[in-house]
Scaffold this motif. Structure first.
Motif, PDB file in Angstrom:
ATOM      1  N   LYS A   5      -6.493  -6.874  -2.815  1.00  0.00           N
ATOM      2  CA  LYS A   5      -6.004  -5.917  -3.826  1.00  0.00           C
ATOM      3  C   LYS A   5      -6.773  -4.602  -3.754  1.00  0.00           C
ATOM      4  O   LYS A   5      -6.222  -3.532  -3.997  1.00  0.00           O
ATOM      5  CB  LYS A   5      -6.134  -6.505  -5.230  1.00  0.00           C
ATOM      6  N   ASP A   6      -8.073  -4.699  -3.400  1.00  0.00           N
ATOM      7  CA  ASP A   6      -8.883  -3.479  -3.360  1.00  0.00           C
ATOM      8  C   ASP A   6      -8.411  -2.506  -2.284  1.00  0.00           C
ATOM      9  O   ASP A   6      -8.642  -1.309  -2.373  1.00  0.00           O
ATOM     10  CB  ASP A   6     -10.357  -3.833  -3.112  1.00  0.00           C
ATOM     11  N   PHE A   7      -7.768  -3.056  -1.255  1.00  0.00           N
ATOM     12  CA  PHE A   7      -7.347  -2.183  -0.158  1.00  0.00           C
ATOM     13  C   PHE A   7      -5.985  -1.541  -0.398  1.00  0.00           C
ATOM     14  O   PHE A   7      -5.611  -0.603   0.282  1.00  0.00           O
ATOM     15  CB  PHE A   7      -7.311  -2.983   1.155  1.00  0.00           C
ATOM     16  N   SER A  67     -17.476  -7.657   2.818  1.00  0.00           N
ATOM     17  CA  SER A  67     -17.529  -6.692   1.707  1.00  0.00           C
ATOM     18  C   SER A  67     -17.449  -7.379   0.345  1.00  0.00           C
ATOM     19  O   SER A  67     -17.768  -6.776  -0.676  1.00  0.00           O
ATOM     20  CB  SER A  67     -16.366  -5.706   1.831  1.00  0.00           C
ATOM     21  N   GLY A  68     -16.968  -8.621   0.341  1.00  0.00           N
ATOM     22  CA  GLY A  68     -16.796  -9.300  -0.947  1.00  0.00           C
ATOM     23  C   GLY A  68     -15.603  -8.769  -1.732  1.00  0.00           C
ATOM     24  O   GLY A  68     -15.427  -9.081  -2.913  1.00  0.00           O
ATOM     25  N   LEU A  69     -14.779  -7.940  -1.095  1.00  0.00           N
ATOM     26  CA  LEU A  69     -13.608  -7.392  -1.792  1.00  0.00           C
ATOM     27  C   LEU A  69     -12.416  -8.324  -1.598  1.00  0.00           C
ATOM     28  O   LEU A  69     -12.445  -9.231  -0.769  1.00  0.00           O
ATOM     29  CB  LEU A  69     -13.259  -6.016  -1.213  1.00  0.00           C
ATOM     30  N   SER A  70     -11.357  -8.081  -2.361  1.00  0.00           N
ATOM     31  CA  SER A  70     -10.125  -8.855  -2.139  1.00  0.00           C
ATOM     32  C   SER A  70      -9.080  -7.906  -1.570  1.00  0.00           C
ATOM     33  O   SER A  70      -9.275  -6.684  -1.556  1.00  0.00           O
ATOM     34  CB  SER A  70      -9.624  -9.447  -3.455  1.00  0.00           C
ATOM     35  N   HIS A  85       0.841  -1.195   0.000  1.00  0.00           N
ATOM     36  CA  HIS A  85       0.000   0.000   0.000  1.00  0.00           C
ATOM     37  C   HIS A  85       0.880   1.250   0.000  1.00  0.00           C
ATOM     38  O   HIS A  85       0.616   2.211  -0.727  1.00  0.00           O
ATOM     39  CB  HIS A  85      -0.905  -0.022   1.240  1.00  0.00           C
ATOM     40  N   TRP A 110     -12.942  -7.661   7.365  1.00  0.00           N
ATOM     41  CA  TRP A 110     -13.728  -6.874   6.400  1.00  0.00           C
ATOM     42  C   TRP A 110     -13.924  -7.628   5.087  1.00  0.00           C
ATOM     43  O   TRP A 110     -14.839  -7.335   4.326  1.00  0.00           O
ATOM     44  CB  TRP A 110     -13.031  -5.543   6.085  1.00  0.00           C
ATOM     45  N   LEU A 111     -13.041  -8.581   4.775  1.00  0.00           N
ATOM     46  CA  LEU A 111     -13.073  -9.216   3.446  1.00  0.00           C
ATOM     47  C   LEU A 111     -14.362  -9.989   3.170  1.00  0.00           C
ATOM     48  O   LEU A 111     -15.030  -9.723   2.164  1.00  0.00           O
ATOM     49  CB  LEU A 111     -11.846 -10.115   3.243  1.00  0.00           C
ATOM     50  N   SER A 129      -5.813   4.783  -7.007  1.00  0.00           N
ATOM     51  CA  SER A 129      -7.095   5.078  -7.672  1.00  0.00           C
ATOM     52  C   SER A 129      -7.057   4.671  -9.144  1.00  0.00           C
ATOM     53  O   SER A 129      -8.074   4.322  -9.715  1.00  0.00           O
ATOM     54  CB  SER A 129      -7.412   6.563  -7.527  1.00  0.00           C
TER      55      SER A 129
END
Length: 627
Positions: free
Chosen positions: A147-149, A142-145, A122, A138-139, A153
């Motif tokens: 990589k999203d964090f 939220s269904g995010l991976s 990051h 949180w993963l 942008s």
């Protein structure tokens, strides 16, 4: 040299199945976090104006250094394995070995967990020092991976010579090593750039036998070419010793290399060195790349932009151990290890850390909490007029403003008076015509851990008598027994009823010694008489000053030479009393002794000082000598 040799050993321990990536990341810290680490918060007392002034001074120093940059080093190693279970076992072994190698070098290394690795990535994708927010729980929700964090942008890799990442422009270049020999300063110069820079070395070991075979093949090829040239020479009718100089040079070099590999504990490595620059504008980026290129030029190498491979370059510049740029240079172990990443040791602690100046090599601030070091004892050394007392005063002020410690100063030159007054401390003027008195017989009964106060007091009074009686051999055994007996007797009434008016004074000890039947008693009493009834009776009074103020300064400038040593010994005893008192309250005591060499001249005061330096730490004392 020792670090270099230990690095060689470490690289040699990696076999051909292990890929190694050394990442040196220099990036901007979060400005707010950084400012807050040196800000001294106001506490609504009389000293807030000093706190503000001190903070301002620290900010100026912060801007003078490049502490806005945080430099970190990562070593990533990768292996190929058939499944994760066998990979884990092998990685754990490599990890232990590598940590041991770092221990030998003297570098404190630790293993990162998953979240810390994400934080590093990051940080690379957000060069401005944006905060990293993430939690594993949180993963699923939220269904995010992951990589999203960590992703910026946006990415844009359209241009052949640079890329965009969020609002920043970046470029990756590789180092062409053309120099006949390399310097260990090259990496240090890259890392000293004023702007953030990321340098990555991908190091891949070549199987030792393979490397030797390859070089032998090359030598055979060169020999064959040499024979061809000689045949040509004979056919054309000129001397067969005249062969192209390239062949002669390369032949010699190849044989040297073979000798290194076979008999000098060297191995072969393939090295890719990548440099990543990130800047706010295209122009700034070009300047940064030019600056890095000129450093490479200085060492006879070339830094070349990766045309149309910027995306692969960026992915090879993050510490994941994957090298997508196959521009490699074969080097031996010592040529690889000459890129020494350890150039300067930084000391920048948080919490109750005090400011000690700027690091001479990196220009960064030195902030340090002595209580958290191996040993808190200190010495301030320097030539006369070089600012020793000033740096002591700066440290005292700093400690006063940000810690709750008590501070005691022994001041033989009467120069701490203005500072102590401003900090509302107590200055105790110890002199023959002063009305402020300290009683050397003061005793503190709050001793913990089985130390008997009387035994320590008796030890002090023996030193005291030895100092005033002088003589080559000091006190005889009989005299020591006499004094010890008198000390125990004098404190009897105070131990039975510890109230201030029962505290004995030097006169009581004198009277007690005179009562003893032995003839030696009269000799001790005669020596003490000068300090009890004579002209030096300054120490034959009960204490009448506030020695419990948080900041106490003993001003002994006007004590004559005869009394100065005695005065310093008595002050050290007062410090011991204070330290034992604070110990039971869990408080630290800082003790500053200016003109420390005066204490080391006399055997008794020197022995007492050694005792302080050896035992103070266990009692929460922090001594500092200034000389």
């Amino acid at each position: 040299t020792a670090i270099f040799e230990a690095l060689c050993d470490m690289y040699n321990s990696f076999d051909a199945s292990i890929g190694v990536q050394l990442s040196l990341i220099s990036r901007h810290a979060n400005k707010e976090d950084f400012k807050s680490s040196i800000t001294i918060a106001p506490q609504n007392d009389d000293f807030d104006s000093i706190r503000a002034e001190y903070t301002e001074m620290l900010r100026t120093q912060l801007e003078r250094g490049n502490n806005g940059l945080i430099k970190t080093k990562f070593l990533t190693f990768t292996i190929e394995a058939k499944d994760i279970k066998s990979a884990r076992a092998r990685l754990a072994r490599i990890e232990t070995d590598t940590l041991n190698h770092f221990k030998v070098i003297g570098a404190a290394a630790r293993v990162l967990d998953g979240k810390q690795r994400l934080e590093v990535l990051h940080g690379l994708f957000h060069p401005d020092g944006e905060r990293f927010n993430f939690a594993w729980e949180w993963l699923p929700a939220s269904g995010l991976s992951v990589k999203d964090f960590i992703a910026p942008s946006s990415f844009r890799f359209g241009d052949g010579r640079m890329f965009q990442m969020g609002g920043k422009f970046g470029a990756v270049s590789f180092l062409q090593i053309a120099a006949p020999e390399l310097s260990d300063r090259m990496l240090a110069d890259f890392m000293e750039a004023e702007n953030g820079i990321v340098v990555n070395l991908h190091i891949q070991s070549i199987d030792h036998n393979e490397a030797i075979k390859t070089i032998k093949r090359k030598i055979t090829d060169l020999d064959r070419m040499k024979i061809e040239e000689q045949k040509k020479a004979i056919r054309s009718g000129y001397d067969m010793d005249i062969i192209p100089s390239d062949l002669a040079t390369y032949g010699g070099e190849a044989k040297n290399l073979l000798r290194d590999l076979q008999s000098r504990n060297e191995r072969m490595f393939l090295l890719t060195l990548l440099v990543l620059n990130v800047a706010d504008t295209k122009q700034k980026l070009d300047n940064d790349v030019f600056q890095a290129a000129s450093i490479a030029q200085k060492y006879n190498c070339m830094l070349t932009r990766l045309d149309y491979r910027q995306e692969q370059g960026l992915m090879s510049s993050i510490p994941l151990g994957e090298n997508l740029i196959h521009i490699q240079r074969g080097l031996t172990t010592s040529s690889t290890a000459i890129f020494v990443p350890f150039t300067v040791q930084e000391l920048f602690q948080s919490g109750e850390a005090l400011y000690y100046g700027l690091n001479a090599l990196s220009n960064n601030m030195i902030l340090c909490d002595r209580k958290r070091l191996k040993n808190p004892n200190g010495l301030i050394l320097g030539t006369p007029g070089s600012g020793k007392s000033f740096s002591a005063k700066r440290e005292i002020t700093n400690a006063f403003l940000i810690t709750a410690d008590d501070i005691i100063i022994c001041d033989p030159e009467a120069e701490y008076y203005p500072l102590v007054e401003r900090l509302k401390g107590q200055v105790i003027k110890v002199s023959q015509n002063s009305t402020q008195y300290i009683n050397p017989m003061d005793i503190n009964l709050n001793y913990s851990e089985g130390d008997t106060p009387i035994a320590l007091k008796s030890d002090f009074i023996l030193s005291f008598c030895e100092l005033i009686m002088g003589g080559k051999n000091g006190l005889e055994a009989v005299e020591k027994t006499l004094i010890d007996r008198a000390v125990i007797s004098v404190y009897r009434s105070y131990l039975a009823d510890p109230k201030p008016e029962n505290m004995p004074v030097l006169g009581d000890l004198y009277n007690e010694i005179r009562k003893q039947p032995e003839k030696e008693a009269q000799r001790i009493a005669s020596a003490l008489e000068l300090y009890v009834n004579g002209s030096l009776n300054l120490f034959n009074h009960r204490t009448n000053v506030d020695i419990h103020n948080r900041l106490v300064c003993f001003d002994i400038k006007e004590l004559g030479t005869q009394l100065k040593k005695v005065g310093m010994l008595i002050i050290q005893d007062q410090v011991w009393n204070r330290v034992t008192l604070n110990r039971s309250e869990g408080k630290a005591t800082r003790y500053y002794i200016d003109e420390f060499h005066l204490l080391l001249k006399e055997e008794q005061t020197a022995a007492y000082s050694v005792e302080i330096w050896k035992r103070f730490r266990k009692w929460g004392g922090i001594p500092t000598g200034i000389t």
